[in-house]
Scaffold this motif. Sequence first.
Motif, PDB file in Angstrom:
ATOM      1  N   MET A 135       6.791  13.438   4.194  1.00  0.00           N
ATOM      2  CA  MET A 135       5.978  14.652   4.097  1.00  0.00           C
ATOM      3  C   MET A 135       5.573  15.103   5.487  1.00  0.00           C
ATOM      4  O   MET A 135       5.412  14.310   6.410  1.00  0.00           O
TER       5      MET A 135
ATOM      6  N   ALA B 190      -4.788  14.798  -8.444  1.00  0.00           N
ATOM      7  CA  ALA B 190      -4.668  14.350  -7.062  1.00  0.00           C
ATOM      8  C   ALA B 190      -6.053  14.044  -6.505  1.00  0.00           C
ATOM      9  O   ALA B 190      -6.275  13.021  -5.853  1.00  0.00           O
TER      10      ALA B 190
ATOM     11  N   ILE C 137      -5.351  11.154  -3.741  1.00  0.00           N
ATOM     12  CA  ILE C 137      -4.056  11.166  -3.060  1.00  0.00           C
ATOM     13  C   ILE C 137      -3.633  12.601  -2.769  1.00  0.00           C
ATOM     14  O   ILE C 137      -4.269  13.544  -3.225  1.00  0.00           O
ATOM     15  N   GLN C 138      -2.557  12.754  -2.005  1.00  0.00           N
ATOM     16  CA  GLN C 138      -2.135  14.086  -1.587  1.00  0.00           C
ATOM     17  C   GLN C 138      -1.487  14.845  -2.738  1.00  0.00           C
ATOM     18  O   GLN C 138      -0.701  14.308  -3.502  1.00  0.00           O
ATOM     19  N   LEU C 139      -1.796  16.126  -2.764  1.00  0.00           N
ATOM     20  CA  LEU C 139      -1.098  17.042  -3.660  1.00  0.00           C
ATOM     21  C   LEU C 139      -0.069  17.763  -2.793  1.00  0.00           C
ATOM     22  O   LEU C 139      -0.433  18.446  -1.836  1.00  0.00           O
ATOM     23  N   VAL C 140       1.192  17.587  -3.102  1.00  0.00           N
ATOM     24  CA  VAL C 140       2.214  18.202  -2.254  1.00  0.00           C
ATOM     25  C   VAL C 140       3.041  19.216  -3.030  1.00  0.00           C
ATOM     26  O   VAL C 140       3.129  19.157  -4.255  1.00  0.00           O
TER      27      VAL C 140
ATOM     28  N   ARG D 164       0.572  21.946   5.671  1.00  0.00           N
ATOM     29  CA  ARG D 164       0.236  23.087   4.822  1.00  0.00           C
ATOM     30  C   ARG D 164      -1.249  23.081   4.470  1.00  0.00           C
ATOM     31  O   ARG D 164      -1.907  24.119   4.426  1.00  0.00           O
TER      32      ARG D 164
ATOM     33  N   GLU E  78       5.611  11.455   7.465  1.00  0.00           N
ATOM     34  CA  GLU E  78       5.099  10.233   6.879  1.00  0.00           C
ATOM     35  C   GLU E  78       5.906   9.930   5.619  1.00  0.00           C
ATOM     36  O   GLU E  78       6.190  10.825   4.831  1.00  0.00           O
TER      37      GLU E  78
ATOM     38  N   LEU F  24      -1.508  16.945   5.418  1.00  0.00           N
ATOM     39  CA  LEU F  24      -0.320  17.793   5.323  1.00  0.00           C
ATOM     40  C   LEU F  24      -0.517  19.026   6.196  1.00  0.00           C
ATOM     41  O   LEU F  24      -1.604  19.607   6.222  1.00  0.00           O
TER      42      LEU F  24
ATOM     43  N   ASP G 245      -8.075  19.938  -3.846  1.00  0.00           N
ATOM     44  CA  ASP G 245      -8.157  18.482  -3.903  1.00  0.00           C
ATOM     45  C   ASP G 245      -8.653  17.903  -2.577  1.00  0.00           C
ATOM     46  O   ASP G 245      -8.968  16.734  -2.491  1.00  0.00           O
TER      47      ASP G 245
ATOM     48  N   MET H 200      -5.839   2.687   3.729  1.00  0.00           N
ATOM     49  CA  MET H 200      -4.762   3.292   4.504  1.00  0.00           C
ATOM     50  C   MET H 200      -5.053   4.777   4.735  1.00  0.00           C
ATOM     51  O   MET H 200      -5.378   5.511   3.819  1.00  0.00           O
TER      52      MET H 200
ATOM     53  N   ASN I   9       0.829  -1.202   0.000  1.00  0.00           N
ATOM     54  CA  ASN I   9       0.000   0.000   0.000  1.00  0.00           C
ATOM     55  C   ASN I   9       0.867   1.258   0.000  1.00  0.00           C
ATOM     56  O   ASN I   9       0.944   1.963   0.989  1.00  0.00           O
ATOM     57  N   PRO I  10       1.522   1.512  -1.126  1.00  0.00           N
ATOM     58  CA  PRO I  10       2.472   2.622  -1.120  1.00  0.00           C
ATOM     59  C   PRO I  10       1.767   3.972  -0.998  1.00  0.00           C
ATOM     60  O   PRO I  10       0.611   4.113  -1.400  1.00  0.00           O
ATOM     61  N   VAL I  11       2.470   4.940  -0.404  1.00  0.00           N
ATOM     62  CA  VAL I  11       1.956   6.303  -0.369  1.00  0.00           C
ATOM     63  C   VAL I  11       2.400   7.005  -1.658  1.00  0.00           C
ATOM     64  O   VAL I  11       3.589   7.141  -1.922  1.00  0.00           O
TER      65      VAL I  11
END
Lengths: 486, 334
Positions: A264, A242, A247-250, B8, A271, B6, B104, B1, A220-222
Amino acid sequence: MNLKFDSYKTEGFFDEVFAADGQPRNGAAPIVNAINELPINDLLKRQKAAELALLQSGITFNVYGDNEGEEKIFPFDIIPRIVQAKEWERIEKGLKQRIEALNLFVNDVYNSRKIFRDKIIPEELVSGADSFRKQAINLNPPKGIWIHISGSDLIRDEKGDFFVLEDNLRCPSGVSYMLENRAVLKKTFPKAFKTMNVRPINVYPDRLLAALQFLSKKENPVVVVLTPGIYNSAYYEHSFLAQQMGIQLVEGRDLVVLNDTVKMKTTKGFETVDVIYRRIDDDFLDPEEFNPTSLLGIPGIMKAYRKGNVVLANAIGTGVADDKAVYAYTPQIIKYYLGEDPILPILPTYLCSDKKSLDHVLSNLDKLVVKSVNMSGGYGMLIGPMSTQKERASFAELIKEKPRDYIAQPTINLSRAPVICGKNFVGRHVDLRPYVLYGEDINVIPGGLTRVALKAGSLVVNSSQGGGSKDTWILSENGNGGEHAK
Amino acid sequence: MVVNMLSRVAESLYWLSRYVERAENVARFIHVNLHLMLDYPEEVLARQWEPLVTTSGDEKDFFNRYDAATEDNVIRFLTFDKENPNSIVSCLNAARENARMVRDTISSEMWEHLNHVYLDLKKHSRQKKIDDLHGFYTNVKNAGHLFVGLMETTMSHSEGWHFARLGRVMERADKTARILDVRYFMLLPAVEDVDTPFDAILWGALLKSTSAFEMYRKRFHRIYHKNVADFLIFDDYFPRSLNYCINTAKKSLKFIVSDFSEKTSAEYELNKLYEIIKDGNIDQVVNNGLHEFIDIFQFNLNIVGREVHNSFFSMKNEKMVESMSQVQVSSTNE
């Protein structure tokens, strides 16, 4: 009053919707009829509504150099471009073959360098390319995949033959427009859409996520999308993807490298990040190895990448395979790695670094299209037949000064498609950018971004040069794609 | 999961919500004042606009750039002035910028709403019309309410939502405290007006400025200044009272830190603020001075804001970077 296609003229160009004046191509009749039946105000209202929908949902790109940070919508024409099932089948096969070969090529260039020893392509042409990255030498990305996400630009000539015009192997943008255009058009012409058996494209985000997850050894990769931030012209697309993938937008400032692992910063501490779909160019990715002044990047990320603690998609240095001069060798590259003839041809290409070609180019500037190999977006281009004597003279100087930086190709009368212009239908030149994902297998999404040059006669479809877009309807084999229109 | 939020993104959600709340409050303050003008004798009219600038806390900036607190100047400063970071236009732009950063994470309804407000505002400020302000302020207020409603119904009530709600109630507590402070101070000396119709109008205006008029009436019926202060500070059920805001903030913070092993400084400070309200009553507050009470409240509210920032948005990570790199150093030494 209805706005009808009756007076629409193909004017000798290959038209994507009409086989001849007044005669829709196979399978295109339902949409042509739907439009013919609409009162003109209704049609224009739908065009306006489609544009407003894009503006309201903020599907915009930023105009650089504007204080107000003004955002514009990418002009959008509601008449879809049609691609026949048979045509698509060939495009799909051709692109799979092409991306597979180019991926092997990139791997070879940065590792065993066999292709140079076998003298298929001059080494100095490749290592001299602006997009060659010495940081990628001896890199071994997981599963041997370098080009995870790509989109090649295809054009058709006056006979309707497809050619690859260029490859985009550095995370090209536009896929969000493909998806959003479809969402808007489904609402605009629901009935015609259903009758015509258009192939769905909404699998894209799922496939993209699967391709990215495939790269990690973890179960279960991030996975994250890395964006330069809200001032980037494609920020909308980054956030859209995203969101669609959940999933996260970083941004670079959200990430930090500790013990050669990318972390992150969350409200609950650090994490680990396993896979990064990065929409930041190579040069800005890691100030320790590339541009030291980059504030967008993450110091130390390349070290983590080399150690296999994080995967980057696409890999570093893939631009070497979409260099406009390397393009001239792509048929040989395909043959060399796969032992097959290319399914999709390229345009005859003159490399000005070659003395004989250079002479030919200089004496035929009025007939050729000349491109700077290091520029894109329709910049640094000379379209011979539409140029002035003065422009040709200044281009000749540029070419003589740095021949490696220029290539030339015959001017192609690109195929056209009808667009709404005022209260008329007019033909405008188009290209096609299908999107390819390379994960467990190579996947060509049955759709793409059709870009259209909105200026009359223009052959340049880039948004920076007054281009717009259309939805692209790929008809399915078992649909009524074979039924002949009246 | 489950992936944590974040820092931010949490910060953007917090500020996004604060800015929307701030814009709505400023719109309400001005709108009430515009109404007040209709009932108020001419000679004291002029005095009624300066308190709004004081309430915003930006009087220094205002008097640097404007000569007097006239109706026109104050409205311009608080509504359309882009150089004033707390004007309605600036707040809504900032809210939308923050929303863009987290689009998002929030629902598309929330984003599209803020984008719509922004596009509308651009149209309005281009026309630079000061007339039809009533309609304008109504729209801003409604935009704020709609945003809260969309957040309630279209966003999961998980960590991000709680950060946004925390931002909203922090801002709301600040604004209620400020308007009460400024108005109470302004109104009290007018002893000659006590129990006159004007008195009721002015205190009524304060209640309307906090959308509290009807709810106050239901509890206390007649308008009496001490009761007004009591209501806006201590009421258990009115969503803009300081008490209610701090209780809500506590609930959200509790959710945010639910799986933390250590107590954060934000919790500690918020608890202190909570004690101030919990242990107080209106007689005590009035006897010791309302202004002094609100001063202490706001001082502590600001500390809570600072510690929310330190606990979740920045310091913690920096500290962890430090401690982790120390671990790294010591392990390589071995």
